[in-house]
Write an enzyme that holds these catalytic residues in place. Structure first.
Site, mmCIF file in Angstrom:
data_model
loop_
_atom_site.group_PDB
_atom_site.id
_atom_site.type_symbol
_atom_site.label_atom_id
_atom_site.label_comp_id
_atom_site.label_asym_id
_atom_site.label_seq_id
_atom_site.Cartn_x
_atom_site.Cartn_y
_atom_site.Cartn_z
ATOM 1 N N LYS A 117 -41.950 72.532 -37.161
ATOM 2 C CA LYS A 117 -41.355 73.699 -37.847
ATOM 3 C C LYS A 117 -39.959 73.372 -38.354
ATOM 4 C CE LYS A 117 -41.865 76.032 -34.064
ATOM 5 N NZ LYS A 117 -42.657 75.075 -33.287
ATOM 6 N N GLY A 162 -37.008 73.205 -29.438
ATOM 7 C CA GLY A 162 -36.307 71.993 -29.865
ATOM 8 C C GLY A 162 -36.845 71.652 -31.231
ATOM 9 N N HIS A 163 -36.029 71.808 -32.253
ATOM 10 C CA HIS A 163 -36.468 71.581 -33.627
ATOM 11 C C HIS A 163 -35.734 70.368 -34.187
ATOM 12 C CE1 HIS A 163 -37.764 76.083 -34.041
ATOM 13 N NE2 HIS A 163 -38.332 75.463 -33.040
ATOM 14 N N GLN A 208 -41.554 78.064 -30.869
ATOM 15 C CA GLN A 208 -42.820 77.969 -30.126
ATOM 16 C C GLN A 208 -44.009 78.038 -31.101
ATOM 17 O OE1 GLN A 208 -40.267 80.362 -28.582
ATOM 18 N NE2 GLN A 208 -39.582 78.356 -27.954
HETATM 19 P P1 GDP Z 1 -40.783 71.893 -33.902
HETATM 20 O O1 GDP Z 1 -40.425 72.336 -32.531
HETATM 21 O O2 GDP Z 1 -41.984 72.570 -34.441
HETATM 22 O O3 GDP Z 1 -39.617 71.985 -34.861
HETATM 23 O O4 GDP Z 1 -41.150 70.351 -33.786
HETATM 24 P P2 GDP Z 1 -40.344 69.211 -32.967
HETATM 25 O O5 GDP Z 1 -39.140 68.859 -33.743
HETATM 26 O O6 GDP Z 1 -40.175 69.607 -31.541
HETATM 27 O O7 GDP Z 1 -41.417 68.055 -32.946
HETATM 28 C C1 GDP Z 1 -41.927 67.548 -34.121
HETATM 29 C C2 GDP Z 1 -41.628 66.039 -34.168
HETATM 30 O O8 GDP Z 1 -42.394 65.492 -35.205
HETATM 31 C C3 GDP Z 1 -40.185 65.712 -34.490
HETATM 32 O O9 GDP Z 1 -39.829 64.542 -33.822
HETATM 33 C C4 GDP Z 1 -40.201 65.485 -36.005
HETATM 34 O O10 GDP Z 1 -39.183 64.598 -36.434
HETATM 35 C C5 GDP Z 1 -41.556 64.850 -36.162
HETATM 36 N N1 GDP Z 1 -42.223 65.076 -37.441
HETATM 37 C C6 GDP Z 1 -42.268 66.199 -38.197
HETATM 38 N N2 GDP Z 1 -43.089 66.024 -39.260
HETATM 39 C C7 GDP Z 1 -43.565 64.771 -39.151
HETATM 40 C C8 GDP Z 1 -44.485 63.999 -39.935
HETATM 41 O O11 GDP Z 1 -45.041 64.448 -40.935
HETATM 42 N N3 GDP Z 1 -44.742 62.726 -39.513
HETATM 43 C C9 GDP Z 1 -44.166 62.193 -38.396
HETATM 44 N N4 GDP Z 1 -44.476 60.951 -38.060
HETATM 45 N N5 GDP Z 1 -43.299 62.896 -37.639
HETATM 46 C C10 GDP Z 1 -43.025 64.158 -38.006
HETATM 47 P P1 IMO Z 2 -40.619 74.695 -30.199
HETATM 48 O O1 IMO Z 2 -39.887 75.822 -30.879
HETATM 49 C C1 IMO Z 2 -43.571 73.525 -27.225
HETATM 50 C C2 IMO Z 2 -43.840 75.986 -23.622
HETATM 51 C C3 IMO Z 2 -43.455 75.375 -22.301
HETATM 52 C C4 IMO Z 2 -44.405 76.120 -21.383
HETATM 53 C C5 IMO Z 2 -44.411 77.521 -21.970
HETATM 54 C C6 IMO Z 2 -43.444 78.484 -21.313
HETATM 55 O O2 IMO Z 2 -39.838 73.445 -30.104
HETATM 56 O O3 IMO Z 2 -41.987 74.530 -30.781
HETATM 57 P P2 IMO Z 2 -40.804 78.786 -21.421
HETATM 58 O O4 IMO Z 2 -39.689 77.844 -21.058
HETATM 59 O O5 IMO Z 2 -40.778 79.252 -22.836
HETATM 60 O O6 IMO Z 2 -40.942 79.927 -20.443
HETATM 61 O O7 IMO Z 2 -42.154 77.900 -21.227
HETATM 62 O O8 IMO Z 2 -44.060 77.369 -23.333
HETATM 63 N N1 IMO Z 2 -42.812 75.929 -24.684
HETATM 64 C C7 IMO Z 2 -42.882 75.114 -25.742
HETATM 65 N N2 IMO Z 2 -43.773 74.154 -26.054
HETATM 66 N N3 IMO Z 2 -42.567 73.817 -28.081
HETATM 67 C C8 IMO Z 2 -41.681 74.796 -27.784
HETATM 68 O O9 IMO Z 2 -40.754 75.217 -28.674
HETATM 69 C C9 IMO Z 2 -41.787 75.468 -26.554
HETATM 70 N N4 IMO Z 2 -41.087 76.448 -25.957
HETATM 71 C C10 IMO Z 2 -41.734 76.734 -24.818
HETATM 72 O O10 IMO Z 2 -43.685 73.992 -22.287
HETATM 73 O O11 IMO Z 2 -45.699 75.597 -21.508
HETATM 74 MG MG MG Z 3 -40.065 71.496 -30.654
#
Ligand code: GDP
Ligand code: IMO
Ligand code: MG
Length: 427
Positions: free
Chosen positions: A16, A40-41, A223
């Site tokens: 996201k 964590g984005h 999430q």
């Molecule tokens: P979010 O929580 O939905 O914002 O996603 P996260 O940032 O926690 O996890 C997504 C991971 O995938 C991050 O390390 C991004 O840098 C990586 N990512 C996003 N899009 C792509 C993609 O198209 N290809 C690859 N290889 N990595 C990606």
């Molecule tokens: P983003 O925004 C993935 C999961 C936790 C656990 C459940 C409840 O980066 O996509 P909490 O601490 O919210 O009470 O935990 O939700 N969880 C996530 N999993 N991405 C997240 O956020 C999450 N935020 C919470 O691992 O299963």
């Molecule tokens: Mg994340």
């Protein structure tokens, strides 16, 4: 088009942050409306990686207004650290606004999160231990402390004294944990309030005014749909509404003002934390995808559970969120796999199940029914046009559209902002 919501269509971490950053180039305002620093984005621009937990992923554009709205729960220490981290890396954060109505995550919430998880034993949720559940519990119990309260010393003193007495009672009597000292908490959180004061505002007015002026407002879900407290895999969920309706309540924007909702989905599936996951791969293929995709959590560093794409989950996400389309990320991670699978339905006690069941135990025991498609050998990370993708990659996307029932509107083939193939105007 002026108001667009972007949600996670699976169990979070779909990418996201990357998609929001990409769309933010066209946005005037980017809003976080639920969750807290359980999120964590990740955004990667010119090889520079930014990990955001509370600040909207639009912050890297110099002219975008960023809002943390009322539905978010804020740990002020984490937010101040995040602002310092961004400032140190040359990012101007003065365009941030924080709702006075957002609830505060207090240190006793994190403590309660930990003792609750301990007590659940093998039924634990696998939370991020950031105090998110207990903070939302206090909001619903009407004993929460809001950001605005930190700016009023007398009212804050009264509210904190009342709630801390109860929390200390529970922590020390039920769990034998050291109680929190009132004076420490009081002065520390008053200081946090002063540090955040320049950002505090009535954000519902700011957002609605922007929409009324025809500005482009982007809502950044945290999430994912399957972690929604109502529509996810309860009780293995978070304590907020990551689905699209959460944007309306969490930002104070009426549903009639929202024009489009996009769901972000990985080209496969991951889940961090406990709970059922029908397409989970516990074999070498799963390990392979985890390693090639570096599937370790942005917030907690935990290894993510990996599985095939689940179209039943995505159809549920389409329904619950009213998705206008899907942004498919991480297609590049599948490079070189001989074959790919998509679960198009489940089987339960020998009977077919075409939609996400409303019973937790049926979902727990549902077996995926797979369709197998051929993979591709090429590395697709540098491709920027749909027509240049290998035929089998295009066919995989087409099949996703067919079994999920909405168009794919964006494809992501790498972590970088530029590794993105938009397929239509998204605003
Ligand atoms: P979010 O929580 O939905 O914002 O996603 P996260 O940032 O926690 O996890 C997504 C991971 O995938 C991050 O390390 C991004 O840098 C990586 N990512 C996003 N899009 C792509 C993609 O198209 N290809 C690859 N290889 N990595 C990606
Ligand atoms: P983003 O925004 C993935 C999961 C936790 C656990 C459940 C409840 O980066 O996509 P909490 O601490 O919210 O009470 O935990 O939700 N969880 C996530 N999993 N991405 C997240 O956020 C999450 N935020 C919470 O691992 O299963
Ligand atoms: Mg994340």
């Amino acid at each position: 088009m002026s108001a667009v919501v972007v949600v996670g269509a699976q169990w979070g971490d779909e990418g996201k942050g990357k998609v929001i950053d990409f769309l933010s180039e066209q946005a005037d305002v980017v809003v976080r409306h639920q969750g807290g620093n359980n999120a964590g984005h990740t955004v990667v621009v010119n090889d520079q990686e930014f990990k955001l937990h509370l600040v909207p992923s639009g912050i890297l554009y110099p002219d975008t207004l960023c809002v943390i709205a009322n539905g978010v729960v804020i740990d002020p220490k984490v937010l101040l650290e995040e602002l310092a981290y961004l400032n140190n890396r040359g990012v101007d954060t003065r365009r941030l606004r924080i709702s006075s109505k957002a609830h505060v995550v207090m240190p006793y919430h994190a403590k309660l999160d930990a003792v609750n998880e301990d007590r659940r034993g093998d039924q634990k949720i696998g939370t991020t231990l950031r105090g998110i559940g207990p903070a939302y519990m206090d909001k619903a119990a009407r004993v929460g402390i809001r950001i605005g309260d930190l700016l009023h010393p007398e009212e804050f003193r009264e509210r904190l004294a009342r709630v801390l007495e109860e929390k200390n009672h529970i922590l020390s009597r039920a769990y034998g944990v050291e109680p929190f000292a009132f004076d420490d908490l009081y002065t520390t959180f008053l200081d946090y309030g002063q540090a955040l004061k320049p950002y505090v505002a009535d954000t519902a007015i700011i957002i609605n005014d922007a929409i009324d002026r025809g500005e482009r407002v982007l809502f950044e879900g945290a999430q994912g749909t399957m972690l929604d407290i109502d529509h996810g895999t309860y009780p293995f969920v978070t304590s907020s509404h990551p689905s699209a309706g959460g944007a309306s309540i969490g930002a104070g924007v009426g549903p009639t003002k929202i024009d489009r909702v996009y769901g972000v989905a990985k080209a496969y599936t991951t889940r961090v934390g406990d709970g059922p996951f029908p397409t989970e791969l516990t074999d070498a293929v799963g390990d392979d995808i985890r390693e090639r995709g570096h599937e370790y959590g942005t917030t907690t560093g935990r290894a993510r559970r990996v599985g095939w794409l689940d179209a039943v989950v995505l159809r549920h996400a389409v329904r619950i969120n009213g998705l206008s389309g899907l942004a498919v990320t991480r297609l590049d991670v599948l490079d070189g796999l001989k074959e790919l699978k998509i679960a198009t339905a489940y089987e339960y006690e020998g009977r077919p199940l075409t939609e996400f069941p409303d019973s937790a135990w049926v979902f727990r025991d549902a077996q995926p029914v797979y369709e197998t498609l051929p993979g591709w050998d090429e590395s697709i990370g540098t491709i920027r046009r749909l027509e240049d993708l290998p035929t089998n990659a295009k066919n995989y996307l087409k099949r996703i559209e067919a079994v999920v029932g909405v168009p794919v509107v964006l494809v992501s083939v790498g972590r970088e902002r530029s590794s993105t193939i938009p397929l239509r105007e998204l605003f």
